[in-house]
Design an enzyme around this catalytic site. Structure first.
Site, short mmCIF file in Angstrom:
data_model
loop_
_atom_site.label_atom_id
_atom_site.label_comp_id
_atom_site.label_asym_id
_atom_site.label_seq_id
_atom_site.Cartn_x
_atom_site.Cartn_y
_atom_site.Cartn_z
N THR A 1 0.74 -1.30 -0.04
CA THR A 1 0.14 0.16 -0.01
C THR A 1 0.95 1.29 -0.23
O THR A 1 1.86 1.41 0.52
CB THR A 1 -0.77 -0.03 1.16
OG1 THR A 1 -1.65 1.30 1.35
CG2 THR A 1 -0.09 -0.11 2.56
N TYR B 1 -2.28 0.18 9.92
CA TYR B 1 -2.52 -0.44 8.62
C TYR B 1 -1.07 -0.40 7.72
O TYR B 1 -0.27 -1.32 7.34
CB TYR B 1 -3.33 0.19 7.69
CG TYR B 1 -3.51 -0.29 6.41
CD1 TYR B 1 -3.74 -1.57 6.20
CD2 TYR B 1 -3.50 0.53 5.22
CE1 TYR B 1 -3.96 -2.10 4.85
CE2 TYR B 1 -3.66 0.13 4.25
CZ TYR B 1 -3.82 -1.41 3.93
OH TYR B 1 -3.85 -1.84 2.51
#
Ligand code: UDP
Length: 334
Positions: free
Chosen positions: A119, A143
């Protein structure tokens, strides 16, 4: 020739199901490994479903042995930035321990390629935009940190044992299968485009624009939205490169074009011809102000294919068509 299988963890989820469809179109059999905690059984349409959690190392090993896949794509993960700020432990367990289980099972099974969903959140708030693959990594939330940890694990395992892998650093996955067979749906949704469209139809409540004091021209945060079909194609291409002998690599998957939250709302109004019910509110914890990819490496990976499908209008149009599909209407009613 025996069927070439690819194990797709999280293949019942949003990006994973589109990758499964792309794998089938490219002549592979996607074997989906998913615990259906977030993913949906209706999205598994191109190969068998093996139900299981990536936290269950024994089950993973057993499935890997039974199918002997040529490659593994690991989509299974928790993916919500805001939730990761509130529940970091859950994120590290699922995303780091879970990924390590998949990596070790894949290594034990001798698979030739491992494609990992990473990501742009690993970069945090970048000093330079657009963001190149070599930019400093400074995640702002658990995250992003969890994904960066797995990239490190992959590099170390590759250095020690040889483990050909690709880390695909997604910017904002958006849009839906142009055939509207599959698309984005979660019980608990936090992503901008599906929420905007659900707000228009009244399926969900009006949206809140998180932050109007960012240093962008209209004050709202800027993201690089990439069509989920481009992400899926990139996974197949990356896998085939690795299987063909290309050494491990990491690549940003974005378009190089940023859009503000307000521009997304405007596009949704243009595409649907309806107003987006919304209000404005404070910034969301863990959010960066602008995340836009340097997309040179992505363009090289995907050839000339990247931009047309990923323009914002096409993204919103395909998401809108998916929300208008019979499948979406049925699953939304439960
Ligand atoms: N956003 C918003 N309202 C919402 C959901 C998202 O203003 O209800 C904003 C969010 O702050 C971010 C952008 O839309 O600037 C994209 O957020 P999303 O959750 O879709 O993806 P993220 O960039 O967090 O992965």
């Amino acid at each position: 020739m025996a069927e070439r299988k690819v194990l797709v963890t999280g293949g019942a989820g949003y990006v994973g199901s589109h990758a499964a469809k792309a794998l089938a179109a490219a002549g592979y059999l996607p074997v989906v490994y998913d615990d259906l905690s977030v993913g949906n059984e209706w999205a598994v349409r191109w190969g068998p479903l093996e139900r299981g959690s990536i936290l269950d190392a024994d089950r993973l090993r057993q499935v890997m042995e039974a199918h002997a896949p040529v490659a593994v794509m690991n989509f299974a993960a928790l993916t919500l930035v805001g939730e990761s700020v509130r529940e970091p432990g859950r994120y590290y367990r699922a995303n780091v321990m879970g990924a390590l289980n998949v990596i070790e099972a894949a290594r034990a099974a001798g698979v030739g390629a491992f494609v990992f969903s990473s990501t742009c959140a690993i970069y945090g708030q970048p000093e330079v935009v657009p963001i190149s693959e070599s930019a400093p990594k400074a995640p702002l939330n658990a995250y992003g940190s969890s994904k960066l940890m797995v990239e490190t694990i992959l590099s170390d395992i590759d250095a020690a044992h040889g483990f050909p892998h690709a880390a695909l650093r997604y910017f904002n996955a958006a849009g839906a299968d142009p055939d509207a067979e599959i698309g984005e749906f979660r019980e608990v949704e936090t992503h901008l485009i599906p929420l905007v469209l659900d707000a228009i139809t009244g399926r969900r409540k009006p949206i809140t624009v998180f932050g109007t004091d960012y240093p962008s021209p209209d004050g709202t945060a800027v993201r690089d939205y990439i069509h989920v079909g481009d992400l899926a194609a990139a996974h197949v291409t990356a896998m085939e490169r690795l299987l063909g002998g290309t050494p491990s690599f990491a690549v940003n998957l974005g378009t190089g074009q940023g859009y503000s939250v307000r521009e997304v709302l405007d596009m949704a109004e243009q595409v649907t011809g309806r107003a987006v019910p919304h209000s404005t509110g404070p910034r969301r914890a863990g959010d960066a102000e602008a995340l836009v990819a340097d997309a040179a490496a992505a363009r090289a990976l995907l050839g000339g294919n990247l931009t047309p499908r990923s323009d914002l209008r096409t993204i919103v149009e395909t998401a809108w068509a998916w929300q208008g599909s019979e499948t979406y209407g049925r699953i939304f009613r439960g």
